[in-house]
Scaffold this motif. Structure first.
Motif, short mmCIF file in Angstrom:
data_model
loop_
_atom_site.label_atom_id
_atom_site.label_comp_id
_atom_site.label_asym_id
_atom_site.label_seq_id
_atom_site.Cartn_x
_atom_site.Cartn_y
_atom_site.Cartn_z
N MET A 73 15.41 -47.73 -29.46
CA MET A 73 15.01 -47.24 -28.13
C MET A 73 16.05 -46.37 -27.44
N ARG A 74 17.10 -46.00 -28.16
CA ARG A 74 18.09 -45.11 -27.56
C ARG A 74 17.47 -43.76 -27.22
N GLY A 75 17.81 -43.27 -26.07
CA GLY A 75 17.35 -41.94 -25.67
C GLY A 75 15.95 -41.88 -25.12
N LEU A 76 15.28 -43.03 -24.94
CA LEU A 76 13.91 -43.02 -24.44
C LEU A 76 13.83 -42.70 -22.94
N GLY A 77 14.95 -42.78 -22.27
CA GLY A 77 14.96 -42.59 -20.82
C GLY A 77 14.43 -41.23 -20.39
N LYS A 78 14.75 -40.19 -21.15
CA LYS A 78 14.28 -38.85 -20.79
C LYS A 78 12.79 -38.70 -21.05
N MET A 113 11.47 -46.79 -17.97
CA MET A 113 12.81 -47.33 -18.11
C MET A 113 13.45 -47.65 -16.75
N ILE A 114 13.08 -46.90 -15.72
CA ILE A 114 13.57 -47.25 -14.38
C ILE A 114 12.96 -48.58 -13.94
N ALA A 115 11.67 -48.75 -14.22
CA ALA A 115 11.01 -50.02 -13.90
C ALA A 115 11.65 -51.17 -14.67
N PHE A 116 11.99 -50.93 -15.93
CA PHE A 116 12.65 -51.96 -16.73
C PHE A 116 13.99 -52.33 -16.10
N PHE A 117 14.72 -51.34 -15.62
CA PHE A 117 16.00 -51.59 -14.98
C PHE A 117 15.83 -52.45 -13.72
N ILE A 118 14.82 -52.14 -12.92
CA ILE A 118 14.57 -52.90 -11.69
C ILE A 118 14.18 -54.34 -12.02
N GLY A 119 13.27 -54.50 -13.01
CA GLY A 119 12.89 -55.85 -13.43
C GLY A 119 14.07 -56.64 -13.95
N SER A 120 14.97 -55.98 -14.65
CA SER A 120 16.17 -56.64 -15.17
C SER A 120 17.05 -57.15 -14.03
N LEU A 121 17.18 -56.34 -12.98
CA LEU A 121 17.99 -56.76 -11.83
C LEU A 121 17.45 -58.04 -11.22
N SER A 122 16.13 -58.17 -11.17
CA SER A 122 15.53 -59.37 -10.59
C SER A 122 15.81 -60.60 -11.46
N LEU A 180 20.03 -57.74 -21.12
CA LEU A 180 19.00 -56.92 -20.48
C LEU A 180 19.48 -55.51 -20.10
N LEU A 181 20.60 -55.42 -19.42
CA LEU A 181 21.02 -54.11 -18.90
C LEU A 181 21.33 -53.07 -19.97
N PRO A 182 21.87 -53.45 -21.14
CA PRO A 182 22.12 -52.42 -22.17
C PRO A 182 20.86 -51.66 -22.59
N ILE A 183 19.69 -52.26 -22.43
CA ILE A 183 18.45 -51.60 -22.89
C ILE A 183 18.16 -50.35 -22.06
N PRO A 184 18.08 -50.42 -20.72
CA PRO A 184 17.85 -49.18 -19.96
C PRO A 184 19.06 -48.26 -19.96
N LEU A 185 20.27 -48.82 -20.02
CA LEU A 185 21.47 -47.96 -20.02
C LEU A 185 21.52 -47.11 -21.28
N ARG A 186 21.21 -47.68 -22.44
CA ARG A 186 21.19 -46.90 -23.68
C ARG A 186 20.02 -45.93 -23.72
N ALA A 187 18.96 -46.28 -22.99
CA ALA A 187 17.83 -45.35 -22.94
C ALA A 187 18.20 -44.07 -22.19
N PHE A 188 19.01 -44.21 -21.12
CA PHE A 188 19.40 -43.04 -20.33
C PHE A 188 20.72 -42.42 -20.79
N PHE A 189 21.58 -43.24 -21.42
CA PHE A 189 22.87 -42.73 -21.90
C PHE A 189 23.02 -43.11 -23.37
N PRO A 190 22.25 -42.47 -24.23
CA PRO A 190 22.15 -42.90 -25.63
C PRO A 190 23.43 -42.75 -26.44
N GLY A 191 24.30 -41.82 -26.04
CA GLY A 191 25.50 -41.59 -26.84
C GLY A 191 26.66 -42.46 -26.44
N ALA A 192 26.50 -43.28 -25.39
CA ALA A 192 27.61 -44.09 -24.90
C ALA A 192 27.85 -45.29 -25.81
N GLY A 193 29.13 -45.67 -25.94
CA GLY A 193 29.46 -46.87 -26.70
C GLY A 193 29.54 -46.61 -28.19
#
Length: 506
Positions: free
Chosen positions: A366-371, A377-386, A429-442
């Motif tokens: 799922m890397r790079g799916l954010g674009k 993926m924003i919704a996933f991020f919000i759900g993760s925060l909860s 949880l958080l690595p999933i949306p973060l890698r979706a929006f920043f796929p090359g990180a890490g």
């Protein structure tokens, strides 16, 4: 104006009234789904009106039938039941909207059966929510199990059938082997099965007998997924994503932890619960479930399995809240039913959207799916925060009061478990949306960078899920934030259950 008792019965029966229309219009999907949506909308309106009347002081009691002396099917409104009915009533409509996009987008078969069984399950949830006694609750508890079995085995594959067998066998074995025995024991010891403020046991009740009954209840409520009776939950992930959402947020697991809370408050009572020897080690068992399930979740690459073990962990929070036997613990447990419902259903909606639109089920893919899928993926991020318990999401409040409950009762080990678990929530949880929006990180992004051109071409062909699914996951994500800024309706109900008064800040 409809009488409150009539309105309560309408809430229980309304989903069943939709079934003839769903079946009759089975060959015309638009009409079939219109029946589902209209019924869901009417149920939501009925639940809101019922809450307003309840908040204004209107009581509601209905007696349907006495099968045997002391074995009545009867219903009564109380704060926890009203809270649960509001959660389930609102999420049936949203899940139905989501299901339209998912079931059509994924080309699922047997969609008429799906919507019909879904309606039966929601009716069972409403009956369970308003149950006036353990006998009534047990009946609707079992109806919920049986009505969701065809949903778990919906695909009809051997894997789905195996998952369904695990689901049915564990839930029926625990409810018949332990829960039914606990209900009989309660009748033998207390002479009543009616939910009573402060509990049904008097001072003559042996603490040993009360301990045995508590153990039977906790293990018998298999839907609460306390280890080791949790395997049905990951096994049921073979079901379509709308069913997973139903299991994890709307109906099944919430029915389990709702029952745990209701039994602890209205059968045992906080005072007796605090003095029962078994409470302490059951509390540690719930804490172990929280921690172990979080660790297992971290190892899952399949997104739905990771979310399933996350649910096992989060249900442990609510059981902990009940077993803390404190006002803050009960308050936190009740609020976590709400926060987890909206947060986790958002995550499952997103998982289904990714599967339908991108055909991805493994997190590593799922890397790079954010674009390509920014809304999802924003919704996933919000759900993760909860789920984690971070602002601006509603999970903050429930976790805060659960921690206050551990402080009130000096349960330092349990408090440490809750804090470590929240850190583990972040880790899985958080690595999933973060890698979706920043796929090359890490370091794990090296493969993405090496094949960046090919992967970008693939991602460019991916679009968001069908619009009904997108609307549904956006609504639930928004609701998780609404619960942070305006949690007062659910807070007041939870505070009334716990015997507290005052607003969110009081």
């Amino acid at each position: 104006m409809i009488e409150q008792s009539v309105l309560m019965q309408l809430i229980i029966i309304l989903p069943l009234l939709a079934i003839p229309g769903i079946i009759a219009f089975g060959k015309w999907p638009n009409l079939r789904e219109a029946v589902t949506l209209i019924s869901g909308g009417l149920l939501l309106i009925a639940v809101i009106v019922f809450y307003q009347n309840f908040d204004a002081g209107q009581a509601a009691y209905v007696h349907w039938i006495e099968l045997l002396p002391g074995l009545d099917i009867a219903f009564r409104a109380e704060p926890l039941g009203v809270l649960f009915s509001m959660v389930a009533g609102s999420l049936w409509l949203v899940t139905s909207i989501y299901a339209i996009g998912y079931m059509r987008g994924h080309g699922e078969v047997n969609q008429t059966r799906f919507y019909a069984c879904f309606a039966v399950a929601i009716s069972a949830v409403m009956g369970l929510a308003f149950a006036d006694n353990l006998f009534t609750l047990f009946i609707f508890y079992e109806v919920l199990t049986l009505s969701t079995y065809p949903l778990v085995t919906h695909a009809g594959t051997e894997k789905a059938k195996q998952g369904g067998r695990t689901y049915l066998s564990i839930l029926l074995a625990t409810s018949i082997g332990f829960l039914l025995l606990a209900i009989v024991g309660t009748w033998w010891q207390a002479g009543t099965l009616t939910f009573t403020q402060g509990g049904v046991f008097d001072d003559s009740t042996s603490k040993v007998a009360a301990s045995v009954l508590l153990v039977l209840f906790i293990f018998g409520i298999g839907k609460a997924a306390i280890m080791p009776f949790h395997r049905w939950l990951p096994a049921a992930m073979v079901a379509p994503t709308p069913v997973s959402a139903l299991l994890h947020a709307v109906a099944v697991v919430k029915a389990g932890v709702f029952t745990v809370l209701k039994v602890c408050v209205y059968i045992f009572g906080i005072d007796l619960l605090r003095d029962i020897p078994a409470t302490q080690w059951l509390l540690y068992l719930a804490a172990a479930s929280v921690l172990l399930a979080s660790l297992v979740a971290m190892r899952q690459d399949n997104l739905k399995k990771r979310l399933a073990y996350s649910t096992v962990s989060q249900l442990g929070y609510i059981t902990i809240g009940a077993l803390l036997a404190s006002q803050a613990g009960i308050l936190g447990g009740a609020l976590h039913i709400v926060a987890h419902a909206f947060g986790k259903i958002t995550l499952f909606f997103c998982a289904g959207a990714i599967m339908v639109a991108a055909h991805k089920t493994e997190i590593s893919d799922m890397r790079g799916l954010g674009k390509a899928m920014p809304i999802t993926m924003i919704a996933f991020f919000i759900g993760s925060l909860s789920i984690i318990g971070l602002p601006p999401a509603g999970g903050v409040w429930s976790k805060w009061y659960l921690l206050m409950g551990t402080l009130d009762t000096h349960q330092w080990v349990v408090m440490s478990v809750l804090m470590v678990s929240s850190l583990l929530n972040i880790a899985y949880l958080l690595p999933i949306p973060l890698r979706a929006f920043f796929p090359g990180a890490g370091p794990q992004g090296a493969d993405f960078r090496a094949n960046e051109k090919v992967i970008r071409i693939e991602r460019a062909q991916i679009k968001e899920a069908p619009w009904p699914s997108l609307i549904a996951l956006s609504l639930t994500a928004i609701m998780t934030m609404v619960l942070f800024f305006w949690p007062h309706v659910f807070y007041e109900l939870a505070a009334s259950l716990a015997g507290l008064s005052g607003g969110i800040n009081g």
